[in-house]
Design a protein around this motif. Structure first.
Motif, PDB file in Angstrom:
ATOM      1  N   ASP A 194      -5.599 -24.419  17.964  1.00  0.00           N
ATOM      2  CA  ASP A 194      -4.676 -25.517  18.262  1.00  0.00           C
ATOM      3  C   ASP A 194      -4.145 -25.381  19.692  1.00  0.00           C
ATOM      4  O   ASP A 194      -3.522 -24.362  20.021  1.00  0.00           O
ATOM      5  CB  ASP A 194      -3.527 -25.476  17.250  1.00  0.00           C
ATOM      6  CG  ASP A 194      -2.596 -26.677  17.362  1.00  0.00           C
ATOM      7  OD1 ASP A 194      -2.678 -27.402  18.372  1.00  0.00           O
ATOM      8  OD2 ASP A 194      -1.789 -26.878  16.439  1.00  0.00           O
ATOM      9  N   PRO A 195      -4.366 -26.374  20.539  1.00  0.00           N
ATOM     10  CA  PRO A 195      -3.857 -26.271  21.917  1.00  0.00           C
ATOM     11  C   PRO A 195      -2.348 -26.158  21.987  1.00  0.00           C
ATOM     12  O   PRO A 195      -1.804 -25.651  22.974  1.00  0.00           O
ATOM     13  CB  PRO A 195      -4.363 -27.567  22.573  1.00  0.00           C
ATOM     14  CG  PRO A 195      -4.706 -28.484  21.453  1.00  0.00           C
ATOM     15  CD  PRO A 195      -5.134 -27.612  20.323  1.00  0.00           C
ATOM     16  N   ARG A 252       5.079 -16.177  22.221  1.00  0.00           N
ATOM     17  CA  ARG A 252       3.831 -15.525  21.839  1.00  0.00           C
ATOM     18  C   ARG A 252       3.061 -14.996  23.048  1.00  0.00           C
ATOM     19  O   ARG A 252       2.543 -13.876  23.020  1.00  0.00           O
ATOM     20  CB  ARG A 252       2.963 -16.512  21.050  1.00  0.00           C
ATOM     21  CG  ARG A 252       1.616 -15.968  20.594  1.00  0.00           C
ATOM     22  CD  ARG A 252       0.915 -16.979  19.704  1.00  0.00           C
ATOM     23  NE  ARG A 252       1.719 -17.303  18.539  1.00  0.00           N
ATOM     24  CZ  ARG A 252       1.366 -18.205  17.617  1.00  0.00           C
ATOM     25  NH1 ARG A 252       0.226 -18.866  17.738  1.00  0.00           N
ATOM     26  NH2 ARG A 252       2.156 -18.446  16.582  1.00  0.00           N
ATOM     27  N   HIS A 253       2.995 -15.801  24.101  1.00  0.00           N
ATOM     28  CA  HIS A 253       2.138 -15.459  25.225  1.00  0.00           C
ATOM     29  C   HIS A 253       2.871 -14.822  26.398  1.00  0.00           C
ATOM     30  O   HIS A 253       2.234 -14.251  27.289  1.00  0.00           O
ATOM     31  CB  HIS A 253       1.396 -16.717  25.697  1.00  0.00           C
ATOM     32  CG  HIS A 253       0.490 -17.289  24.658  1.00  0.00           C
ATOM     33  ND1 HIS A 253      -0.689 -16.690  24.282  1.00  0.00           N
ATOM     34  CD2 HIS A 253       0.617 -18.401  23.870  1.00  0.00           C
ATOM     35  CE1 HIS A 253      -1.265 -17.413  23.329  1.00  0.00           C
ATOM     36  NE2 HIS A 253      -0.495 -18.444  23.069  1.00  0.00           N
ATOM     37  N   PRO A 289      10.732 -30.913  18.502  1.00  0.00           N
ATOM     38  CA  PRO A 289       9.368 -31.181  18.042  1.00  0.00           C
ATOM     39  C   PRO A 289       8.832 -30.170  17.041  1.00  0.00           C
ATOM     40  O   PRO A 289       8.151 -30.541  16.083  1.00  0.00           O
ATOM     41  CB  PRO A 289       8.553 -31.184  19.344  1.00  0.00           C
ATOM     42  CG  PRO A 289       9.381 -30.419  20.327  1.00  0.00           C
ATOM     43  CD  PRO A 289      10.803 -30.708  19.956  1.00  0.00           C
ATOM     44  N   GLU A 290       9.121 -28.884  17.255  1.00  0.00           N
ATOM     45  CA  GLU A 290       8.599 -27.865  16.348  1.00  0.00           C
ATOM     46  C   GLU A 290       9.244 -27.955  14.977  1.00  0.00           C
ATOM     47  O   GLU A 290       8.566 -27.900  13.940  1.00  0.00           O
ATOM     48  CB  GLU A 290       8.824 -26.475  16.952  1.00  0.00           C
ATOM     49  CG  GLU A 290       7.982 -26.223  18.185  1.00  0.00           C
ATOM     50  CD  GLU A 290       8.420 -24.991  18.955  1.00  0.00           C
ATOM     51  OE1 GLU A 290       7.714 -23.972  18.866  1.00  0.00           O
ATOM     52  OE2 GLU A 290       9.458 -25.050  19.637  1.00  0.00           O
ATOM     53  N   ASP A 347       0.560 -24.090  24.522  1.00  0.00           N
ATOM     54  CA  ASP A 347       1.313 -25.038  25.345  1.00  0.00           C
ATOM     55  C   ASP A 347       2.701 -24.478  25.628  1.00  0.00           C
ATOM     56  O   ASP A 347       3.507 -24.306  24.700  1.00  0.00           O
ATOM     57  CB  ASP A 347       1.414 -26.378  24.615  1.00  0.00           C
ATOM     58  CG  ASP A 347       2.054 -27.468  25.466  1.00  0.00           C
ATOM     59  OD1 ASP A 347       2.658 -27.136  26.502  1.00  0.00           O
ATOM     60  OD2 ASP A 347       1.955 -28.648  25.083  1.00  0.00           O
ATOM     61  N   PRO A 348       3.034 -24.173  26.888  1.00  0.00           N
ATOM     62  CA  PRO A 348       4.348 -23.578  27.210  1.00  0.00           C
ATOM     63  C   PRO A 348       5.514 -24.516  26.948  1.00  0.00           C
ATOM     64  O   PRO A 348       6.672 -24.101  27.057  1.00  0.00           O
ATOM     65  CB  PRO A 348       4.219 -23.239  28.696  1.00  0.00           C
ATOM     66  CG  PRO A 348       3.160 -24.149  29.221  1.00  0.00           C
ATOM     67  CD  PRO A 348       2.194 -24.341  28.094  1.00  0.00           C
ATOM     68  N   THR A 349       5.224 -25.761  26.599  1.00  0.00           N
ATOM     69  CA  THR A 349       6.305 -26.686  26.242  1.00  0.00           C
ATOM     70  C   THR A 349       7.032 -26.198  24.989  1.00  0.00           C
ATOM     71  O   THR A 349       8.237 -26.438  24.827  1.00  0.00           O
ATOM     72  CB  THR A 349       5.744 -28.101  25.989  1.00  0.00           C
ATOM     73  OG1 THR A 349       5.065 -28.542  27.150  1.00  0.00           O
ATOM     74  CG2 THR A 349       6.849 -29.078  25.634  1.00  0.00           C
ATOM     75  N   TYR A 350       6.296 -25.500  24.126  1.00  0.00           N
ATOM     76  CA  TYR A 350       6.858 -25.071  22.847  1.00  0.00           C
ATOM     77  C   TYR A 350       7.411 -23.656  22.940  1.00  0.00           C
ATOM     78  O   TYR A 350       6.764 -22.747  23.481  1.00  0.00           O
ATOM     79  CB  TYR A 350       5.790 -25.156  21.746  1.00  0.00           C
ATOM     80  CG  TYR A 350       5.298 -26.566  21.529  1.00  0.00           C
ATOM     81  CD1 TYR A 350       6.009 -27.446  20.719  1.00  0.00           C
ATOM     82  CD2 TYR A 350       4.138 -27.031  22.150  1.00  0.00           C
ATOM     83  CE1 TYR A 350       5.572 -28.753  20.524  1.00  0.00           C
ATOM     84  CE2 TYR A 350       3.692 -28.331  21.962  1.00  0.00           C
ATOM     85  CZ  TYR A 350       4.422 -29.184  21.144  1.00  0.00           C
ATOM     86  OH  TYR A 350       3.988 -30.477  20.972  1.00  0.00           O
TER      87      TYR A 350
END
Length: 360
Positions: A223-224, A237-238, A134-135, A228-231
């Motif tokens: 941007d959510p 990042r987090h 997706p990314e 989103d930990p899916t990405y």
């Protein structure tokens, strides 16, 4: 009283890039073979020289803006600096269609860019595929849209709001892929066809851009997907970078960004060497000679092999280090093994002392 330090920092970064664009434009000959012969010094601060016709024909610089803090800070700095240098400034926002009401969000960004004084401004809707994840698919669709917009408007450059933090994340993602020194080079300050894409903020951190927006009361959109930990990038990042800073101390982001620049310098030198070496290892029919390849340093040889695979049709984004290592064994560890299948239906095989890489 001058602007807030964060605002001054982003404006300075953008001003430097705009100076580069103007310098390059002044060296491009027109249809009569003459160069415009103008430089940033031809436009005293706050008072662009030239007639309205001159301004209409001056270079156009677009900003790619999502509405987030990084790109809104960039847009505001471009709107402030471009007129002072006699440049036109516009903006593009890309609607990926991945979230509910994304079209309304894009319309809001267009309105904000126009309120800053940018023109032309447009929203471009894209269809995001699935190839590469997706990314990667969203990134490919976004750059295709930005390329088309730049061509449509005749833009000299497109500014992107990637920060030093983004650069650090990109280096870590490249390290995780194990794709070699080029993947550690991160994002280039100048990239794309004819240097179309410029990244003024690679030496500024994300917080500086956000602070600049707060100081100017610029509304921003978070941007959510960024949380989103899916990405993968969101998790890095987090979770990943904070864990590294906890273990290694502050300064990890700066060190990774510095690593990117050093790696890019090394990779550029090796790529240039490989380009020269490739000429010497091809026979009269243009085929790669295995003996000549074997004599090259591994770093240079693998670059020659990668370039040959891409020229044969292998997608660069899908060609990993493990693929090139397998092809390299046809040179350095030849035991009569069969053909190597590469992405893009490309096949590499050794025949009669020659390396043949082609589709089919």
């Amino acid at each position: 009283m001058g602007p807030h330090p964060a605002v001054a920092a982003i404006r300075l970064a953008v001003r430097r890039v705009l100076h580069d664009i103007l310098d390059e434009h002044s060296r491009i000959p027109d249809e009569a073979g003459r160069t415009p012969g103008r430089s940033p010094h031809d436009f005293p601060h706050g008072s662009p020289h030239g007639s309205p016709h001159d301004r209409e024909s001056s270079p156009l610089v677009l900003v790619a803006c999502s509405g987030g803090a990084d790109s809104m800070a960039l847009a505001s700095a471009l709107a402030f600096e471009a007129p002072r240098l006699g440049l036109r400034a516009g903006g593009v926002t890309v609607d990926h269609g991945l979230q509910a009401d994304s079209d309304l969000r894009a319309a809001e960004v267009v309105l904000r860019l126009r309120e800053l004084g940018l023109t032309p401004v447009e929203s471009v809707a894209v269809s995001v595929g699935r190839e590469g994840g997706p990314e990667a698919a969203a990134r490919d669709a976004r750059y295709a849209a930005l390329d088309a917009a730049a061509e449509r408007h005749g833009a000299a450059a497109v500014l992107l709001g990637h920060t030093r933090d983004d650069q650090a994340e990109t280096v870590l993602l490249g390290l995780a892929r194990g794709s070699g020194i080029r993947s550690l080079s991160g994002m280039a300050a100048v990239s794309g066809a004819a240097g179309r894409y410029r990244r003024p903020f690679l030496r500024l951190d994300r917080q500086t851009a956000r602070t600049a927006c707060l100081a100017q009361s610029l509304p921003v959109w978070d941007d959510p997907h960024n949380t989103d930990p899916t990405y993968t990038r969101s998790r890095l990042r987090h979770e990943g970078l904070p864990a590294l800073e906890k273990a290694l101390g502050k300064g990890v982001v700066e060190a990774l960004a510095r690593t990117a620049q050093l790696s890019r310098d090394d990779a550029d030198a090796l790529d240039a060497w490989a380009g020269r070496a490739e000429v010497g290892v091809r026979d009269a029919d243009g085929r790669l000679e295995c003996a000549g390849l074997h004599a090259l340093p591994p770093a240079v040889r693998r670059r020659v092999l990668r370039r040959a695979a891409i020229d044969a049709g292998a997608p660069a984004g899908s060609l990993f280090a493990r693929h090139i290592e397998e092809v390299d064994r046809l040179i350095t560890g030849w035991r009569g093994q069969g053909a190597i299948n590469l992405p893009g239906r490309v096949v590499a095989r050794r025949q009669g002392g020659r390396l043949v890489i082609r589709q089919g």
